[in-house]
Write an enzyme that holds these catalytic residues in place. Structure first.
Site, short mmCIF file in Angstrom:
data_model
loop_
_atom_site.label_atom_id
_atom_site.label_comp_id
_atom_site.label_asym_id
_atom_site.label_seq_id
_atom_site.Cartn_x
_atom_site.Cartn_y
_atom_site.Cartn_z
N HIS A 11 72.04 25.49 1.75
CA HIS A 11 71.03 26.52 1.54
C HIS A 11 70.10 26.45 2.92
O HIS A 11 70.43 25.51 3.68
CB HIS A 11 70.23 26.44 0.32
N HIS A 123 74.97 14.50 7.30
CA HIS A 123 73.92 15.33 6.69
C HIS A 123 72.68 14.55 6.60
O HIS A 123 71.51 15.04 7.20
CB HIS A 123 74.29 15.90 5.24
N ASP A 313 66.58 21.53 4.21
CA ASP A 313 67.91 21.60 4.98
C ASP A 313 67.78 22.20 6.11
O ASP A 313 68.54 22.00 6.93
CB ASP A 313 69.03 22.18 4.05
N ALA A 393 53.21 28.45 6.14
CA ALA A 393 52.61 29.41 7.09
C ALA A 393 51.49 28.49 7.71
O ALA A 393 50.64 27.97 7.06
CB ALA A 393 52.21 30.37 6.37
N ASN A 502 44.44 30.03 3.57
CA ASN A 502 45.66 30.35 4.15
C ASN A 502 46.89 30.30 3.30
O ASN A 502 47.31 29.27 2.55
CB ASN A 502 45.90 29.31 5.48
#
Length: 557
Positions: A11, A123, A313, A393, A502
């Site tokens: 994903h 990975h 990921d 963010a 925030n």
């Protein structure tokens, strides 16, 4: 060398570009496709490549696919052990076959690419490289934990002179990440997506099921652990989507969270003894668990901990590129600001506003204009600079509000259309952080640790103080983000508070805003009072608020 990194297997597909060891660009495919997490985490989606993100990364550097020296693909199908418990029994062969064909899929997605330059990178090594090779220190220990890679769920080792040495790995089915994913699904949330909701839910419960869990989840003394066979239904009923969350669900979440933290502490103790390193780098989906990260900082053996901002990921795209660069003897500067995504010039932003036929203004001082609006209890959409790489963010694509109004927590959750138990975070001037927030490391620029809110501040900033008295802090340095720092200073002059709420600029089920068009759509559809789009300001139609800046407004014909 010019190296493109690709994550595409599970994903959060993403791409990253590293040139001569330096990070040039990194972006997640969801920001372009507007499809949350980019794709489903199922075997038959493995063929999908982050084509738009990769094309943008190349364009950012003025390159084409034929200019690349190497492509790092963050999964090595040769390491998959068929039939291993923990693999998807309905489609693991398909996932592996599609991963093997990744060079051809990438050739189709990126015209001109030579499939022969595509290199498979394990990975968890890609995860490890994304942290250790981007960290602000040199040699260090590194720990990776997530749901799964090819056949393992965990990797521990160290980097010395840019070279990785493996010390421990954990084979499937034992997986801390899969346990947390199972819990997420059991509590009625989306698997491989909503684990952060479970972390928030855990604060409302008590670890009542610790003894039962520890029978199945414990360290093994050799740098690994046992984590399999937990019957969650025996501890709390399975919750269907939309059904009521009960105290038992909160207690179960608190119990799994506590076990996770305890296991990580024991693993880092082992790793510290095995390496003798002072510093630790973390990556993998588990490294996004900021509550666990703070316990490692406060109680663990390492002096400094650095977490890759894109620890999930998506970050393996960056790690795959960095690992190939390090293998070639190229080592660039540490990762600084996470703003590695798309950005627009002031001229491009104004052109977009003119075409949209929207009234806007360009205030003489954007920071002071926004500070005034926040002090007047307005909700602000803040779109500045290049988009963040990773799920947090960090003052590039943010929703801002007044932290002193307790009702603003519910208000923002309503704006975003999400559950009311979800917390929002404080953004704070770095020089003021230590008097308000403790236990977690400071500075904390990536919002990857929780901090205890000082007792005498909890009533002053109730909207960002979680039910357990903590907050997930982001510190802002003036030298790194001067406009944001000046806005915080302006807000403090007006309110006495050096803190602003925030949270990410998006609504439930949508990726974080990335482009100006995304920002305008979000502003138009959600009850946001003001959009700060670069140097420009757009307001809801209403009279100018008392005391606000009143620059000349430009009416678009």
């Amino acid at each position: 060398m010019r190296i493109l990194g690709i994550n595409a297997v599970f994903h959060d597909p993403a791409a990253a570009l590293v040139v001569d060891g330096e990070i040039v660009a990194a972006a997640e495919e969801e920001r372009f496709s507007r499809r949350k997490h980019g794709k489903q985490a199922v075997p038959f989606s493995t063929w999908e490549q982050p084509a738009q993100a990769a094309a943008w990364c190349l364009a950012q550097a003025g390159l084409s696919a034929k200019d690349l020296d190497a492509v790092g693909y963050s999964y090595d199908p040769a390491l998959v052990e068929p039939g291993l418990p923990g693999h998807d029994p309905s489609g693991e062969e398909l996932r592996t076959e599609f991963a093997k064909r990744a060079p051809l899929f990438l050739k189709s997605a990126l015209p001109g690419l030579d499939p022969g330059i595509v290199k498979f990178v394990r990975h968890h090594v890609a995860h490890a490289a994304s942290a250790a090779l981007a960290a602000p220190f040199g040699d260090c220990a590194v720990l990776v934990a997530d749901g799964r890679g090819e056949s393992t769920s965990y990797l521990a080792g160290e980097y010395r002179d840019g070279r990785f040495k493996e010390l421990a790995a954990q084979k499937l089915p034992h997986s801390l990440g899969l346990l947390y994913e199972d819990l997420t699904e059991h509590c009625g949330f989306a698997r491989s997506s909503d684990e952060y909701k479970v972390m928030a839910l855990a604060s409302y419960g008590k670890p009542e099921f610790l003894d039962e869990l520890c029978e199945h989840v414990h360290v093994t003394g050799d740098g690994g652990f046992h984590a399999s066979g937990v019957d969650l239904a025996a501890l709390a009923p399975r919750r269907g989507p939309g059904e009521e969350l009960t105290r038992r669900h909160a207690d179960l979440a608190a119990s799994v969270q506590k076990v996770l933290e305890d296991i990580l502490l024991e693993l880092t103790d082992w790793l510290h003894e095995a390496t003798g390193q002072r510093d630790l780098a973390l990556a993998g989906g588990i490294a996004l668990n900021c509550v666990a990260n703070t316990r490692l900082h406060a109680e663990g053996p390492f002096e400094r901990i650095w977490v890759q901002p894109a620890a999930g990921d998506a970050g393996t795209a960056l790690g795959a590129a960095l690992q190939l660069a390090a293998d070639a003897g190229e080592r660039g500067a540490p990762m600084g600001d996470a703003g590695l995504g798309r950005g627009w010039t002031d001229e491009e932003l104004e052109e977009i506003l003119v075409k949209a036929k929207l009234p806007y203004e360009r205030p003489d001082d954007l920071a002071e204009t926004v500070a005034e609006a926040l002090a007047n209890d307005e909700v602000i959409a803040w779109f500045q600079g290049r988009a963040e790489f990773g799920p947090r963010a960090l003052g590039h694509r943010s929703l801002l509000a007044h932290p002193g109004r307790k009702a603003n927590l519910e208000r923002l959750n309503d704006v975003k259309g999400r559950e009311q138990f979800r917390p929002v975070a404080p953004m704070v001037r770095a020089e003021r952080a230590a008097e308000i927030f403790t236990r977690g490391p400071l500075p904390s620029p990536y919002m990857l640790f929780v901090h205890d809110v000082a007792e005498d501040w909890r009533d002053r900033i109730p909207a960002v103080t979680h039910v357990d008295g903590t907050a997930r802090v982001q510190t802002v340095e003036e030298r790194e983000n001067p406009v944001l720092a000046r806005m915080l200073a302006g807000f403090e002059r007006r309110t006495g508070l050096p803190v602003v709420i925030n949270t990410s600029l998006n609504t439930a089920g949508r990726p974080m805003v990335d482009s100006p068009r995304d920002a305008l759509e979000c502003f138009g559809s959600a009850p946001i009072d003001l959009l700060a789009l670069g140097p420009f300001v757009l307001r809801r139609p209403r009279t100018t608020r008392p005391g606000a800046a009143s620059p000349e407004e430009k009416e678009v014909p």
